[in-house]
Write a protein that holds these residues in place. Structure first.
Motif, short mmCIF file in Angstrom:
data_model
loop_
_atom_site.label_atom_id
_atom_site.label_comp_id
_atom_site.label_asym_id
_atom_site.label_seq_id
_atom_site.Cartn_x
_atom_site.Cartn_y
_atom_site.Cartn_z
N ASN A 130 0.65 -1.28 -0.05
CA ASN A 130 0.27 0.04 0.16
C ASN A 130 0.85 1.22 0.17
OD1 ASN A 130 -2.54 1.27 0.44
ND2 ASN A 130 -1.61 1.91 2.06
N GLU A 131 1.97 1.14 0.85
CA GLU A 131 2.79 2.44 0.89
C GLU A 131 3.37 2.47 -0.55
OE1 GLU A 131 6.81 3.99 3.44
OE2 GLU A 131 5.57 2.23 4.11
N ASP A 132 3.84 1.63 -1.06
CA ASP A 132 4.70 1.61 -2.28
C ASP A 132 3.72 2.01 -3.32
OD1 ASP A 132 6.97 1.08 -4.12
OD2 ASP A 132 5.83 -0.73 -5.06
N LEU A 133 2.51 1.65 -3.37
CA LEU A 133 1.51 1.87 -4.56
C LEU A 133 1.13 3.56 -4.33
CD1 LEU A 133 -0.81 -0.97 -4.32
CD2 LEU A 133 0.68 -0.29 -6.19
N GLU A 134 0.90 3.92 -2.87
CA GLU A 134 0.81 5.18 -2.66
C GLU A 134 1.89 6.18 -3.14
OE1 GLU A 134 -1.89 6.79 -1.77
OE2 GLU A 134 -3.08 5.03 -0.84
N GLY A 135 2.97 5.93 -3.28
CA GLY A 135 4.36 6.53 -3.60
C GLY A 135 4.33 6.42 -5.03
N GLY A 136 3.65 5.99 -5.97
CA GLY A 136 3.96 5.86 -7.43
C GLY A 136 4.30 4.60 -7.78
N GLY A 137 4.50 3.58 -7.14
CA GLY A 137 5.24 2.45 -7.55
C GLY A 137 4.01 1.48 -8.29
N GLY A 138 4.42 0.78 -9.14
CA GLY A 138 3.60 -0.17 -9.85
C GLY A 138 3.69 -1.57 -9.79
N VAL A 139 2.83 -2.49 -10.12
CA VAL A 139 2.69 -3.76 -10.21
C VAL A 139 2.12 -4.76 -11.39
CG1 VAL A 139 2.35 -3.87 -7.59
CG2 VAL A 139 0.34 -3.93 -9.28
N SER A 140 2.66 -5.74 -11.47
CA SER A 140 2.26 -6.51 -12.85
C SER A 140 1.94 -8.12 -12.37
CB SER A 140 3.43 -6.35 -13.66
OG SER A 140 4.60 -7.24 -13.38
N GLY A 141 1.34 -8.71 -13.38
CA GLY A 141 1.14 -10.00 -13.02
C GLY A 141 -0.36 -10.26 -12.96
N ARG A 266 6.64 -3.52 -19.08
CA ARG A 266 5.67 -2.93 -20.07
C ARG A 266 4.37 -3.20 -19.65
NH1 ARG A 266 9.33 -6.39 -23.07
NH2 ARG A 266 7.91 -8.06 -22.74
N ALA A 267 4.04 -4.17 -18.56
CA ALA A 267 2.63 -4.55 -18.27
C ALA A 267 2.16 -3.84 -16.81
CB ALA A 267 2.55 -5.87 -18.17
N ARG A 268 3.12 -3.08 -16.40
CA ARG A 268 2.83 -2.38 -14.89
C ARG A 268 1.81 -1.65 -14.95
NH1 ARG A 268 5.28 2.56 -13.70
NH2 ARG A 268 5.52 2.05 -11.44
N ILE A 269 0.97 -1.66 -13.64
CA ILE A 269 -0.15 -0.62 -13.60
C ILE A 269 -0.02 -0.26 -12.25
CG2 ILE A 269 -1.70 -2.03 -14.96
CD1 ILE A 269 -3.01 -3.10 -12.40
N THR A 270 -0.41 1.03 -11.99
CA THR A 270 -0.46 1.80 -10.98
C THR A 270 -1.86 2.18 -10.30
OG1 THR A 270 -0.66 4.02 -11.85
CG2 THR A 270 1.59 2.89 -11.81
N LEU A 271 -1.69 2.63 -9.11
CA LEU A 271 -2.90 2.99 -8.29
C LEU A 271 -3.80 3.88 -9.28
CD1 LEU A 271 -4.18 2.39 -5.70
CD2 LEU A 271 -3.24 4.57 -4.78
N LYS A 272 -3.44 4.84 -10.12
CA LYS A 272 -4.12 5.73 -10.79
C LYS A 272 -4.51 5.04 -12.10
CE LYS A 272 -0.94 9.95 -10.07
NZ LYS A 272 -0.30 10.70 -10.76
N ASP A 273 -4.05 3.85 -12.57
CA ASP A 273 -4.75 3.08 -13.56
C ASP A 273 -6.15 2.25 -13.05
OD1 ASP A 273 -2.59 3.76 -15.22
OD2 ASP A 273 -1.36 2.16 -14.40
N THR A 274 -5.93 2.04 -11.74
CA THR A 274 -7.07 1.31 -11.29
C THR A 274 -8.04 2.30 -11.12
OG1 THR A 274 -6.23 1.22 -9.09
CG2 THR A 274 -5.83 -0.43 -10.63
N THR A 275 -7.96 3.61 -10.64
CA THR A 275 -9.03 4.67 -10.30
C THR A 275 -9.65 5.55 -11.34
OG1 THR A 275 -7.17 6.05 -9.41
CG2 THR A 275 -8.23 4.54 -7.76
N ALA A 276 -8.80 5.55 -12.63
CA ALA A 276 -9.01 6.28 -13.64
C ALA A 276 -10.54 6.01 -14.31
CB ALA A 276 -7.96 6.22 -14.81
#
Length: 276
Positions: A130-141, A266-276
């Motif tokens: 949660n802290e990583d995502l709030e800081g602009g981090g991304g996840v994939s998978g 290439r595939a990473r998404i961020t918190l913004k991508d899920t709330t847009a």
């Protein structure tokens, strides 16, 4: 600390009377050793001018064997592969790891202890993500979006008292279960029905020692991608000093790791991508 095959708290090492039919210290001797250790640690902290390392007086009294056992469990569970090590250390492998027949003969309370430490480790993993995502981090998978939703629930773990009852309840809710696997460099947002790490039956936790790369529960972070590249670099350096067949395999493995990291980028998404 002790010879191979010897008990950690052996009377032969510590020079105290053993318990009945065992080679281990009696509970009274262990309590004395705990207090002696605290005195020694505080003396070392004072000698080296490290006040932050002092073990303060406990408002609840002396630290007995039960509380010391819980402290050891907390630290073991948070090491890589720690839940497996915890189970081995305390003489039991969780039903997620072995057959129920063996687990039925587990020592009293070990199920509860491992449940509690499992949930606490999960809570730490969810909070970190949660802290990583709030800081602009991304996840994939495959489970990236599910993991983001799970991380958004992190505040509910704050100030929560995790006891055996709440641990069982949380373990039954696989939407909240996010496990860290530093050996495989991934997170597991565990869904029982799509977990190939369990060939038979459905378990309440994953087998992190049997991670399957193409599993639908896999999540990777930016830090995982960076670590994959670091591991690849180390393999290439190792390959430079290995015979050709081994060298080629190491280099191939390094390329696979870099490929996984590139796929993440290439595939990473961020918190913004899920709330847009």
């Amino acid at each position: 600390m002790v010879a191979p095959g010897e008990l950690l708290f052996s009377h032969a090492v510590h020079g105290a009377m053993a318990g009945p039919s065992t080679r281990s210290l009696r509970s009274s001797a262990v309590r004395t050793r705990i207090e002696d250790f605290i005195a020694w640690a505080n003396g070392e902290a004072a000698r080296h001018s490290l006040p932050g390392e002092v073990i303060p007086p406990d408002p609840h009294g002396a630290i007995g064997t039960r509380r010391f056992r819980r402290t050891l469990a907390w630290h073991i569970a948070r090491r890589p592969g720690g839940l497996v090590a915890l189970a081995i250390q305390y003489g039991h492998l969780r039903t997620a790891l072995v057959s129920e027949g063996y687990a039925a003969h587990s020592r009293d309370g070990i199920h509860e202890l491992i449940d509690i430490e499992t949930v606490r480790a999960v809570a730490d993993t969810v909070a970190d993500l949660n802290e990583d995502l709030e800081g602009g981090g991304g996840v994939s998978g495959p489970a990236a979006r599910r993991a983001i939703k799970a991380a958004a629930r992190a505040p509910r773990f704050e100030d929560a008292v995790i006891n055996a009852t709440t641990a069982r309840r949380l373990l039954a809710n696989d939407n909240a279960l996010l496990f860290d696997n530093p050996q495989a460099l991934l997170l597991c947002h565990y869904k029982r029905e799509q977990a190939p790490c369990h060939r038979t039956g459905l378990r309440d936790t994953p087998r992190l020692d049997h991670c399957v790369p193409r599993c639908g529960n896999v999540v990777r972070t930016d830090q995982h991608a960076a670590s994959l590249r670091d591991r690849a670099d180390a393999l290439v350096k190792q390959a430079a000093h290995a015979p050709q067949p081994i060298s080629e395999r190491l280099c191939d493995h390094a390329e696979r790791l870099r490929g996984i990291a590139d796929t993440h980028d290439r595939a990473r998404i961020t918190l913004k991508d899920t709330t847009a």
